[in-house]
Design a protein around this motif. Structure first.
Motif, PDB file in Angstrom:
ATOM      1  N   VAL A   1      24.572  52.572  40.396  1.00 42.34           N
ATOM      2  CA  VAL A   1      26.408  53.093  40.259  1.00 42.34           C
ATOM      3  C   VAL A   1      26.664  52.554  39.465  1.00 42.34           C
ATOM      4  CG1 VAL A   1      28.631  54.746  41.749  1.00 42.34           C
ATOM      5  CG2 VAL A   1      25.683  54.499  42.635  1.00 42.34           C
ATOM      6  N   VAL A   2      27.812  53.458  38.312  1.00 42.24           N
ATOM      7  CA  VAL A   2      28.594  52.632  37.401  1.00 42.24           C
ATOM      8  C   VAL A   2      29.584  52.917  37.983  1.00 42.24           C
ATOM      9  CG1 VAL A   2      30.093  52.484  35.107  1.00 42.24           C
ATOM     10  CG2 VAL A   2      27.011  52.457  35.165  1.00 42.24           C
ATOM     11  N   MET A   3      30.777  51.876  38.446  1.00 42.76           N
ATOM     12  CA  MET A   3      31.564  52.176  39.798  1.00 42.76           C
ATOM     13  C   MET A   3      33.274  52.862  38.347  1.00 42.76           C
ATOM     14  SD  MET A   3      31.766  50.967  42.877  1.00 42.76           S
ATOM     15  CE  MET A   3      32.640  50.320  43.673  1.00 42.76           C
ATOM     16  N   GLN A   4      33.756  54.155  38.339  1.00 40.58           N
ATOM     17  CA  GLN A   4      35.660  53.832  38.006  1.00 40.58           C
ATOM     18  C   GLN A   4      36.496  53.015  38.623  1.00 40.58           C
ATOM     19  OE1 GLN A   4      35.863  57.616  40.576  1.00 40.58           O
ATOM     20  NE2 GLN A   4      34.282  58.646  40.147  1.00 40.58           N
ATOM     21  N   ASN A   5      37.329  53.316  37.382  1.00 41.84           N
ATOM     22  CA  ASN A   5      38.601  52.337  37.744  1.00 41.84           C
ATOM     23  C   ASN A   5      39.102  52.463  38.789  1.00 41.84           C
ATOM     24  OD1 ASN A   5      38.082  50.280  35.408  1.00 41.84           O
ATOM     25  ND2 ASN A   5      38.453  52.059  33.995  1.00 41.84           N
ATOM     26  N   VAL A   6      40.234  51.697  39.284  1.00 35.21           N
ATOM     27  CA  VAL A   6      40.859  52.066  40.148  1.00 35.21           C
ATOM     28  C   VAL A   6      42.093  52.668  40.130  1.00 35.21           C
ATOM     29  CG1 VAL A   6      42.584  50.494  42.211  1.00 35.21           C
ATOM     30  CG2 VAL A   6      40.006  49.723  41.715  1.00 35.21           C
ATOM     31  N   ASN A   7      42.590  53.538  40.710  1.00 32.48           N
ATOM     32  CA  ASN A   7      43.931  54.322  40.154  1.00 32.48           C
ATOM     33  C   ASN A   7      44.758  54.482  41.774  1.00 32.48           C
ATOM     34  OD1 ASN A   7      45.974  56.465  39.491  1.00 32.48           O
ATOM     35  ND2 ASN A   7      44.344  56.543  37.537  1.00 32.48           N
ATOM     36  N   VAL A   8      45.845  54.513  40.955  1.00 26.77           N
ATOM     37  CA  VAL A   8      47.546  54.519  42.485  1.00 26.77           C
ATOM     38  C   VAL A   8      47.047  55.287  43.029  1.00 26.77           C
ATOM     39  CG1 VAL A   8      49.117  55.160  41.142  1.00 26.77           C
ATOM     40  CG2 VAL A   8      49.462  53.143  42.524  1.00 26.77           C
ATOM     41  N   ASP A   9      46.723  57.156  42.125  1.00 26.19           N
ATOM     42  CA  ASP A   9      46.964  57.668  42.832  1.00 26.19           C
ATOM     43  C   ASP A   9      45.133  58.165  43.700  1.00 26.19           C
ATOM     44  OD1 ASP A   9      49.355  57.948  41.971  1.00 26.19           O
ATOM     45  OD2 ASP A   9      48.228  59.834  39.812  1.00 26.19           O
ATOM     46  N   ASP A  10      44.168  57.123  43.381  1.00 30.85           N
ATOM     47  CA  ASP A  10      42.875  57.338  44.274  1.00 30.85           C
ATOM     48  C   ASP A  10      43.088  57.965  45.717  1.00 30.85           C
ATOM     49  OD1 ASP A  10      42.098  56.770  42.409  1.00 30.85           O
ATOM     50  OD2 ASP A  10      41.376  55.477  42.524  1.00 30.85           O
ATOM     51  N   LYS A  11      42.344  58.279  46.402  1.00 36.00           N
ATOM     52  CA  LYS A  11      42.840  58.741  48.015  1.00 36.00           C
ATOM     53  C   LYS A  11      41.689  58.687  48.780  1.00 36.00           C
ATOM     54  CE  LYS A  11      46.511  62.165  47.206  1.00 36.00           C
ATOM     55  NZ  LYS A  11      47.184  61.404  47.052  1.00 36.00           N
ATOM     56  N   ALA A  12      41.970  58.550  50.239  1.00 35.28           N
ATOM     57  CA  ALA A  12      40.757  58.506  50.909  1.00 35.28           C
ATOM     58  C   ALA A  12      40.274  59.498  51.554  1.00 35.28           C
ATOM     59  CB  ALA A  12      41.455  57.502  51.831  1.00 35.28           C
ATOM     60  N   SER A  13      38.957  59.901  51.338  1.00 32.84           N
ATOM     61  CA  SER A  13      38.166  60.908  51.408  1.00 32.84           C
ATOM     62  C   SER A  13      37.440  60.882  53.102  1.00 32.84           C
ATOM     63  CB  SER A  13      36.794  61.622  50.387  1.00 32.84           C
ATOM     64  OG  SER A  13      36.209  60.020  50.036  1.00 32.84           O
TER      65      SER A  13
END
Length: 502
Positions: A395-407
Motif C-alpha cells: 500500500v502506498v499511503m496518501q498525503n496527510v490532509n487537514v480535511d481528512d476525517k475519521a471513518s
C-alpha cells in the motif's frame, strides 16, 4: 530402585526425564548424574535441609540419582521435589509409574512455585505425554488452563508424601478452568476474542485505502507493507492492527501464554495476539533466536500467532530480510547449532513500514525530495524480489490532509473480521486464508468465469510467479469472505491485484 518422571527443556519443547534413585550401603554420599546444571546439583542442599527440618531422617547411605536420558542436558529447579520423594519413599511399596513430579523445595520443606512449569507442562500435554502431575499449590491457577491433565497441588513435602503413599484417597485438586472471554463455537472448536480497543482506528484520519488493506490483512492474516512519507500514519495503523485480528482458539491462547512465560512475563491467557517490533539494529540472534550453546527463541518465534512489525524496513540488514523468507513461507524457523538443532513455529502476520526514499519526501506534494536517482534505487534494492514475492498486500499511503476525517472504528472493523472468520470456518476451512495449502486453495478459492478471465490477463500482463498467483487468489478469497460471497468474483480479483507491488 524407584523412578518418577520430571521434564526439562530442549529449545521450547519439553523432554521427559526419568529420575531414578538408588540408596545403597557404603560411605554416606549424595550424587546426581546425567548432565545436570548447577541449579540441579545445588538441590542436594535444599533436599537435605527440607528433610531434616520436617522430622524426616536423612538416610546415612550412598544416594545416587540418575536423570535419564544421560545425553540430554537438564536445567531448572523443578527436580527438587522428585528427588526428596524418592528418598522418602524408597522403602514404601507404592506405584509411581504414571506420576510426574515438579517443584522447587524451600529449606523448610515448602514447595515453591516456578514460573517455568506452565510452558513445560503445556508442552508435555500437547505431546500427549502427561496425565497426572504433582505440582506446587501456588501454580494451580495457571496450570488449570491446561486440558486433560489431573493436577495434585501440594504446599509442602509432608502433603506430597501423603498423596503418593495413599493415592486412592486423594482426588485432583482442580478441574479444568474455562477461558472467560466472549466466544463462539464452530465444528466443536471454540474461538475467543476481546472487545477492548486500547488503540482505535477512529484516530486514523483519511488513509481509506490503507485502512481497507489493513482490514483485509487482518481478516486473512496476510503480510502487508505500508509505504509513505514520514508521519502519514504507517506505524499508527500497524499498532492498531492487533486489536482487529481474528479470534483465537483455546490451543492458540495456551501457546501464546507459553511464549509470554518464555520471555519472562506472567501468562495472561487472553485472546489478544502478540505484536513484536524489533529495532532495525537488532542482531540476527535476537530476531531469529540462537546462542552459542543453547538455541533460544527469538522475536520471530515469539510472534507466533501474532504480528511481526518491521518499522523502517529497508534499514534492516540484508541477511535479516533474506532469512525472513523461510518463516514467512513455511511458518516455522529452524536454528542449527553444534549442540542443538531446534525448530520453532512462526506463523505470524508480517507488517513492514518504509519511506519511499532515504529522505522520505519522494511522495510528498509539499516537500522536495533531496535524494538522487541512484540513492533511491539503492534504497529500493534493499528489498529483493524473492522477499517482496512473499508480501500479499502493498500500500502506498496518501498525503496527510487537514480535511481528512475519521471513518471506521476498530470495533466496526473487528466485527467485520469476526464475521469473515465465522464465514470461512462454516465452509469447513481450517487454516486462515494466508496459510491455505495448495489443496485448500483449489477447494475453497472458486472463481467465477469473469474472475478467471481477469486473473489470466493479470498473469500475462504482470508476469506473476506461481507464488504470486496463489497469493492473489488468497487475498481475493479474504475480500470475498468480508462480503460473505462463496464465489470469488471479478471485483474481488481486481481489488486483490491492485494491492500487488509492481
Amino acid at each position: 530402585m524407584k523412578t518418577v518422571r520430571c521434564a526439562t527443556y530442549e529449545g521450547i519443547a519439553a523432554k521427559v526425564v526419568d529420575v531414578e534413585s538408588t540408596l545403597t550401603k557404603g560411605l554416606p554420599s549424595f550424587s546426581i548424574v546425567g548432565m545436570a546444571s548447577t541449579a540441579i546439583t545445588e538441590s542436594k542442599e535444599r533436599v537435605k535441609s527440607a528433610l531434616l527440618s520436617n522430622d524426616f531422617t536423612f538416610p546415612p547411605k550412598r544416594i545416587t540419582f540418575l536423570l535419564a536420558p544421560s545425553e540430554l542436558a537438564k536445567s531448572g529447579s523443578q527436580f527438587d521435589l522428585s528427588m526428596a520423594l524418592l528418598i522418602l519413599l524408597n522403602a514404601v511399596d507404592t506405584d509411581l509409574g504414571e506420576w510426574f513430579v515438579f517443584g522447587e523445595l524451600g529449606l523448610d520443606g515448602s514447595v515453591k512455585e516456578n514460573i517455568q512449569l506452565y510452558p513445560l507442562i503445556l508442552s508435555l500435554a500437547n505431546q500427549g505425554l502427561i496425565s497426572k502431575a504433582l505440582v506446587p499449590y501456588e501454580s494451580l491457577e495457571k496450570l488449570s488452563k491446561i486440558p486433560n491433565v489431573a493436577f495434585y497441588g501440594v504446599k509442602n513435602l509432608n502433603e506430597a508424601v501423603e498423596i503418593l503413599k495413599n493415592q486412592e484417597n486423594f482426588e485432583p485438586s482442580i478441574q479444568k478452568s474455562e477461558i472467560d472471554y466472549p466466544s463462539y463455537e464452530i465444528a466443536n472448536e471454540r474461538y475467543y476474542y476481546m472487545k477492548e480497543y486500547d488503540e482505535d482506528f477512529i484516530d486514523v484520519r483519511g488513509q481509506e485505502v490503507a485502512k481497507r488493506a489493513a482490514l483485509i490483512a487482518a481478516a486473512g492474516f496476510h503480510n502487508i507493507i505500508f509505504e509513505g512519507s514520514p508521519g502519514c500514519g504507517k506505524s499508527m495503523i500497524a499498532s492498531r492492527l492487533r486489536y482487529i485480528l481474528p479470534p483465537m482458539s483455546a490451543s492458540e491462547i495456551l501457546d501464546s501464554a507459553k511464549l509470554e512465560v518464555l520471555q519472562g512475563d506472567e501468562p495472561s491467557f487472553s485472546p489478544r495476539r502478540a505484536i513484536k517490533n524489533p529495532h532495525h539494529t537488532s542482531t540476527m540472534a535476537s530476531i531469529f533466536g540462537g546462542g552459542s550453546h543453547k538455541a533460544k527463541i527469538g522475536e520471530v518465534g515469539l510472534a507466533n500467532n501474532g504480528i511481526l512489525f518491521f518499522d523502517e524496513l529497508p534499514h534492516f540488514s540484508k541477511n535479516v530480510l533474506e532469512s525472513l523468507r523461510e518463516p514467512m513461507q513455511d511458518g516455522k524457523i529452524r536454528i542449527s547449532r553444534v549442540n542443538s538443532k531446534v525448530e520453532y513455529p512462526a506463523k505470524f502476520l508480517f507488517i513492514g513500514a518504509m519511506n519511499p526514499c532515504p529522505c522520505g519526501n519522494l511522495l510528498d506534494a509539499h516537500r522536495e525530495c533531496r535524494c538522487s536517482d541512484l540513492e533511491i534505487q539503492r534504497y529500493k534494492n534493499r528489498l529483493s524480489d524473492p522477499f517482496l514475492d512473499r508480501i500479499d498486500l502493498s500500500v502506498v499511503m496518501q498525503n496527510v490532509n487537514v480535511d481528512d476525517k475519521a471513518s471506521y472504528s476498530s470495533k466496526e472493523m473487528h466485527k467485520m473480521v469476526v464475521e469473515a472468520h465465522i464465514f470461512a470456518k462454516r465452509r469447513g476451512q481450517i487454516s486462515l486464508n494466508a496459510a491455505m495449502s495448495d489443496k485448500e486453495i483449489e477447494q475453497y478459492c472458486t472463481l467465477d468465469a469473469e474472475a478467471q478471465s481477469v486473473l489470466a490477463m493479470a498473469v500475462d500482463r504482470f508476469k506473476l510467479s506461481f507464488r504470486s498467483i496463489k497469493k492473489v487468489q488468497k487475498v481475493a478469497r479474504t475480500i470475498a469472505d468480508l462480503e460473505k460471497s462463496q464465489l470469488i468474483k471479478k471485483k474481488h480479483i481486481l481489488e486483490a491485484i491492485s494491492y500487488r507491488r509492481r
